[in-house]
Design an enzyme around this catalytic site. Sequence first.
Site, PDB file in Angstrom:
ATOM      1  N   VAL A  10       2.949 -70.855  -4.212  1.00  0.00           N
ATOM      2  CA  VAL A  10       3.899 -71.948  -4.025  1.00  0.00           C
ATOM      3  C   VAL A  10       5.245 -71.480  -4.559  1.00  0.00           C
ATOM      4  CG1 VAL A  10       2.275 -73.875  -4.123  1.00  0.00           C
ATOM      5  CG2 VAL A  10       3.260 -72.984  -6.236  1.00  0.00           C
ATOM      6  N   SER A  11       6.312 -71.871  -3.871  1.00  0.00           N
ATOM      7  CA  SER A  11       7.645 -71.621  -4.410  1.00  0.00           C
ATOM      8  C   SER A  11       8.077 -72.885  -5.128  1.00  0.00           C
ATOM      9  CB  SER A  11       8.632 -71.279  -3.287  1.00  0.00           C
ATOM     10  OG  SER A  11       8.813 -72.394  -2.434  1.00  0.00           O
ATOM     11  N   THR A  12       9.118 -72.824  -5.909  1.00  0.00           N
ATOM     12  CA  THR A  12       9.567 -73.964  -6.719  1.00  0.00           C
ATOM     13  C   THR A  12       9.839 -75.199  -5.868  1.00  0.00           C
ATOM     14  OG1 THR A  12      10.578 -72.404  -8.251  1.00  0.00           O
ATOM     15  CG2 THR A  12      11.246 -74.698  -8.438  1.00  0.00           C
ATOM     16  N   LEU A  13      10.448 -75.006  -4.694  1.00  0.00           N
ATOM     17  CA  LEU A  13      10.809 -76.141  -3.847  1.00  0.00           C
ATOM     18  C   LEU A  13       9.603 -76.759  -3.144  1.00  0.00           C
ATOM     19  CD1 LEU A  13      14.071 -74.757  -2.180  1.00  0.00           C
ATOM     20  CD2 LEU A  13      13.889 -76.430  -4.029  1.00  0.00           C
ATOM     21  N   GLU A  14       8.508 -75.977  -3.047  1.00  0.00           N
ATOM     22  CA  GLU A  14       7.355 -76.468  -2.295  1.00  0.00           C
ATOM     23  C   GLU A  14       6.286 -77.107  -3.174  1.00  0.00           C
ATOM     24  OE1 GLU A  14       6.358 -72.775  -0.598  1.00  0.00           O
ATOM     25  OE2 GLU A  14       7.507 -73.054   1.230  1.00  0.00           O
TER      26      GLU A  14
END
Length: 466
Positions: A10-14
Site C-alpha cells: 500500500v502507498s500512503t495515499l491508498e
Amino acid sequence: MKRAALYIRVSTLEQAQEGYSVGEQKERLIAYCKAKDWLIADIYVDGGYTGSNLKRPGIQKLMAETDKFEMVLVYKLDRLSRSQRDTLYLIEEVFRPNDVDFISMQESFDTSTPFGKAMIGLLAVFAQLEREQIKERTWMGRVARAKTGLYHGGGHIPIGYEYSDGKLVINPYEAEQVKKIYEWYLSGSSLKAITDRLQDEGYTNKYSSYNSWSSVRNILGNETYTGRLHFGDIVVENAHEAIISDEQYKAAQVLRGKKQELYGPAFQSKHMLTGLMFCGKCGGRYYLRNSGKYTYYACYSRTKQMKNMIKDPNCMNKIWKAPKLDAIVDSKIRELLQSPKMAAELAASRPKKTPSVSSNANIEKRIRDIDKQISKLMELYQMDDIPAELLGGKINKLYGERTALQETLLPDEEPTAIPFDLVKELIADAAQIWDYADESQKRRILQSLISKIVITEDDVEIEWAF
C-alpha cells in the site's frame, strides 16, 4: 500441497481506500488460498511504499527467498509494481528461473496457465513501450539542460575542464595541455609525435598520462573547447569559457580531413571492452583476437603480436574466450546499474587523494624548460651555430640536472575521480538503455564508468572511474 507467498503493498495515499489497506488485502488473499487449498509460506508487506520501483524491503526479501514457495499471490497486479518493466523483470528474471508461478487474484492472471503465458507476451510489449517513454523523457530532460547552457553530463568530463554546478569550469593545468596539442598539431606534428612529446614532458590529466594517442585525437575533434555546447541538434554558443579559438578548431578539422584523405581514417574498434583490459601479471594490455573460428582475449606480452606492447616476454596470463569474459563484465555492469546504492558505496570507499600537481609543478616546469633548452641547442648545432664540443658539455650538464630533478618528483596520484552527481546521471541513463544498446553505445558507457579491467588468471577485477 502448494506453498504460496502473499505479497501486499500500500502507498500512503491508498491506505484508507477500501480494498487497498493491508488488512483488506491480507484477508482476501488468505481466503483465496483456503479456497485453493494452498499453504501460506509467508506474507511480505510493504506499507507506505510506491510501486514505481523495486526499492522496497518486502519485495527485496521476497526476491531473496524464492526457495520457500512455488507461487506468489497478489490482490491486484499493480500491487506487485506499477511499472510494466519491473513486473516483467520479476516474472521473467526472478520467478520463472526459480520455478515460481505468479498469480494476481483480481485480474485472474496466472503464469502457470496458457492464458497467463500469453499475457506475459503482451506485458513485454507494454514494458518495451514504457522503456521507450522513459528514454524519451530522459532525453528531453537532457535537451532542456543543454538549452540553458548546462553540461549534459555523461560521466566523461573533457580534459581541460572540471564540472561544477552543472557547468564546465577551466582546469588551468589541463587547459594548457589542450592549447599545446592544438599548437603542435597545427604546426605539423602527428598524433603520435604529440603523444610522445606530452609523455616526455611529463604531462598528465585526470584520466591518464597520455599513454594512447586516442586522447589527443579526441581533444582535436571536440568543439567543446571553443566554448560551444553541442548536444544532439542543440548548439549553445558561449556556454562556458573557451580554451581555444573557433579559428584554431576549424583549422584543425581541415587538417584532419586532409590527413584522412591521405592516410585513411584511424582504426576504431567497435567492441565494447576495447582499451579497458589490462594484464594483472605484467601490466600489459589485453586485446581481442579473431582466430577465424573463435574470438578471444589475450595479453600482448603472451602472444607477442606487437613488440612495442610487450611488457614481460615470459608472461603466461590466461587467454579468455570472448563470450565468457564479455558475460562476466556484462553481469558486473548490470549489478551496478540495478543498484544505485552500490555505486554510492563504491564512491564513498574510494580513498581521498591529494593532487600532487602543486607539489611537482615547479619541478616539472624546470624539467620542461631544460627540454626546451636542449631542443634549442640541437637546432643551433644543426645550423652550425655552435661547435660540437661546446654542445656536448652544455647538454651533459642539462641532462644531469634533469635526471636529478626527476628523482625528486613525487609519485603520480591516481586519476581524479569523476564527480558522483555525474555518475548518478550516467547510471540512471544507462540503466534505461543497456538491454537494447548497441556495441558502440555500451562501449561509451563502459569507458565512462570504468577506469580499467584487470585480468589475473581467473580473476576479473573492475577498477571504477568514480
